[in-house]
Design an enzyme around this catalytic site. Structure first.
Site, short mmCIF file in Angstrom:
data_model
loop_
_atom_site.label_atom_id
_atom_site.label_comp_id
_atom_site.label_asym_id
_atom_site.label_seq_id
_atom_site.Cartn_x
_atom_site.Cartn_y
_atom_site.Cartn_z
N CYS A 406 0.84 -1.20 0.00
CA CYS A 406 0.00 0.00 0.00
C CYS A 406 0.88 1.26 0.00
O CYS A 406 1.42 1.62 -1.04
CB CYS A 406 -0.96 -0.03 1.18
SG CYS A 406 -2.33 1.15 1.03
N HIS A 533 -3.53 -5.08 0.13
CA HIS A 533 -2.95 -5.62 1.37
C HIS A 533 -3.00 -7.15 1.33
O HIS A 533 -3.98 -7.75 1.81
CB HIS A 533 -3.73 -5.11 2.59
CG HIS A 533 -3.49 -3.67 2.91
ND1 HIS A 533 -2.59 -3.25 3.86
CD2 HIS A 533 -4.06 -2.54 2.39
CE1 HIS A 533 -2.60 -1.92 3.93
NE2 HIS A 533 -3.48 -1.46 3.06
N GLU A 535 -1.61 -9.28 3.13
CA GLU A 535 -1.53 -9.91 4.46
C GLU A 535 -2.90 -10.33 5.00
O GLU A 535 -2.98 -11.21 5.88
CB GLU A 535 -0.85 -8.98 5.46
CG GLU A 535 -1.62 -7.74 5.87
CD GLU A 535 -1.36 -6.52 4.99
OE1 GLU A 535 -1.59 -5.38 5.45
OE2 GLU A 535 -0.97 -6.72 3.82
#
Length: 559
Positions: A406, A533, A535
């Site tokens: 990001c 993102h 994750e």
């Protein structure tokens, strides 16, 4: 396996006592793992008693990371624990807050739904809470028609908090709505060790359970958090004074890694207690739990180290980057490497910063240069931005593996434009409205007056346009991938042609081709950044591809 392992929806309610931060989320997730290992479908709800509608506008310093769901919901980080442990996809309604409930009830009142009645906490707020839990528990999992057999509900905060009172009352009533045979109350409490002889003290747990029983809820299971295993004397005392059987007092002592928590609870008969309560059979073979056991052992056996420098602005509180840490951990398991995270405050890398300590500055740079890989995660605000840009420059020029997420992508673009294209004053309009080279700009459709829920949020499609790219290989040669987003700024599409001509390639773009999602530098071993993102979709046995790529590159393995 029985297609209908239970006769009705079952509910496990996890509450906490004494103090916050005991690990209710991990406990709730671990209970979910045990239920799944018995062949049941499990969903989860997190109750947060704060007045915010969601976690979107909260500071990471105060509340930890904001976890983003597929449908764009911004939620408490415990939703991430549930998704990772249970391998399910949850939605925004799986996070219930006081703000959401009161907004719903007031909206109903304004429509005239209550037909002139005085609207009160009891029964209107408490009824709305019960309706919400029941409705969400029966929603099919996102993308499937599968409805859960069990819903694990975690009540945030601590029993006795003023904020929790309406939820406790709603749950007290809920046990009569669904029937006592369909609900199990699990209370997580602290058993501290005091004095030179190291005696385990049970009084905090006794007081906490007394408070809970005074509010009309009697726990079926008490899980005691402590540094070491609960002594038999402590177990017997808690059982005696808290109105439970000794075998329903479980010890949740500190373990070497988080994947051992379900195993620890299973060894003490947690699943047997649940099966007796809910009347389901425990299969002889439970492959899911066998896999968890293998994973827990593997994590402890990792020896070869890999060091990743995490360059951020919230490094004083690891919960601010919880999903990033989990993604790194999952990638470290897959790459057979023991992870060592070097936390580096971005502002400490900056030159000529007022009140900066030269020794801290030098130490930060030394640790950055010793790291095997560099990661710049997401974030907001201008503090530490120049330090992150310096970290990206070092990674690019020294051929150190780099992953930007990001904001980590945006600062990589700024650095490249400044130092390769020669646009010396390149910047994001987030940090400088008057920059002559606005290489990162505010997205035109995003509100500038309201902050909550107005970003580009949730799962979006990214099209990988280069079959020779690292991205194409990492994502198993899938051209179409779906990852979760949370941002207001984007790379300026008007400048893409010039940036790509200089050697930075945007190998992943959105459906329109106007939004840059993945960048790579072709003559670098691993310089990879994403606007999304990744994750948020990592799993213990299915690590996020960008994180796996970073760990493999940092440990000099072929991926």
């Amino acid at each position: 396996m029985d297609l209908y392992p239970v006769d009705a929806m079952k509910y496990v309610i996890v509450s906490g006592g004494v103090l916050s931060g005991l690990g209710k989320g991990v406990t709730a997730s671990s209970i979910g793992v045990l239920l799944k290992s018995a062949g049941l479908n499990v969903t989860a709800i997190k109750i947060d008693p704060y007045l915010n509608s969601d976690a979107g506008t909260m500071s990471p310093f105060e509340h930890g990371e904001v976890f983003v769901l597929d449908d764009g919901g911004e939620a408490d980080l415990d939703l991430g624990n549930y998704e990772r442990f249970l391998d399910v996809t949850l939605g925004k309604d799986n996070n219930l807050t006081t703000g959401k409930i009161y907004s719903k009830v007031i909206e109903s009142e304004r429509r005239g739904d209550y037909l002139g009645k005085t609207v009160q906490v009891v029964p209107h707020i408490t009824d709305s809470i019960q309706d919400w839990i029941e409705d969400v528990a029966h929603l099919p999992e996102n993308g499937t028609n599968k409805i859960a057999d069990v819903c694990v509900v975690e009540l945030g905060g601590t029993v006795g908090d003023i904020e929790s009172a309406p939820f406790i009352e709603a749950l007290r009533q809920f046990q009569f709505r669904v029937g006592s045979e369909n609900i199990c109350f699990v209370h997580v409490s602290l058993v501290p060790v005091m004095g030179p002889v190291g005696e385990q003290k049970t009084k905090p747990t006794q007081h906490s359970v007394r408070e809970l029983r005074g509010l009309g809820i009697t726990p079926d299971v008490i899980i005691c958090r402590s540094k070491t295993s609960l002594t038999e004397d402590a177990r017997q005392k808690i059982a005696l004074f808290c109105h439970v059987k000794p075998n329903a007092v479980l010890s949740a002592s500190d373990v070497s890694n988080i994947y051992k928590v379900p195993l620890l609870l299973d060894q003490q008969g947690a699943l047997v207690l649940l099966s007796n309560k809910f009347k389901f059979k425990i299969p002889v073979n439970r492959p899911l739990l066998d896999n968890w056991r293998e994973m827990a052992i593997q994590v402890d056996d990792l020896e070869k180290e890999v060091s990743i420098a995490m360059v951020g602005k919230y490094t004083g509180l690891s919960d601010s980057y919880l999903s990033v840490i989990k993604a790194l951990n999952h990638a470290s398991i897959a790459s057979s490497r023991k992870l060592n995270i070097e936390w580096i405050e971005a502002s400490n890398l900056e030159n000529n910063v007022a009140n900066s300590d030269p020794e801290i500055h030098a130490d930060s740079w030394e640790r950055l240069k010793k790291a095997d890989g560099i990661l710049v995660p997401g974030g907001f605000g201008d503090r530490g931005i120049e330090g992150k840009i310096l970290a990206a420059e070092y990674a690019r020029t020294s051929s150190t593996p780099y992953l930007g997420i990001c904001l980590g992508l945006q600062i990589a673009v700024i650095e490249f434009c400044r130092n390769v294209l020669g646009w010396k004053d390149s910047n994001s309009t987030e940090f400088n409205d008057n920059t002559p080279y606005p290489v990162v700009i505010y997205m035109p459709e995003i509100s500038k007056t309201h902050l909550g829920g107005t970003m580009r949020l949730g799962s979006r499609r990214t099209i990988i346009n280069d079959e020779k790219s690292i991205a194409f290989k990492l994502y198993n040669e899938n051209k179409n991938i779906h990852e979760r987003h949370r941002h207001r700024y984007e790379v300026n599409p008007d400048l893409i042609e010039s940036i790509e001509e200089a050697g930075m390639k945007f190998v992943g773009k959105d459906d329109t081709g106007q939004r840059m999602e993945i960048l790579e530098i072709s003559d670098h071993p691993f310089f990879f950044a994403t606007q999304y993102h990744p994750e948020f979709k990592t799993r213990p046995t299915q690590p996020s591809p960008p994180f796996y790529g970073l760990l493999m590159a940092a440990s000099k393995q072929v991926y």
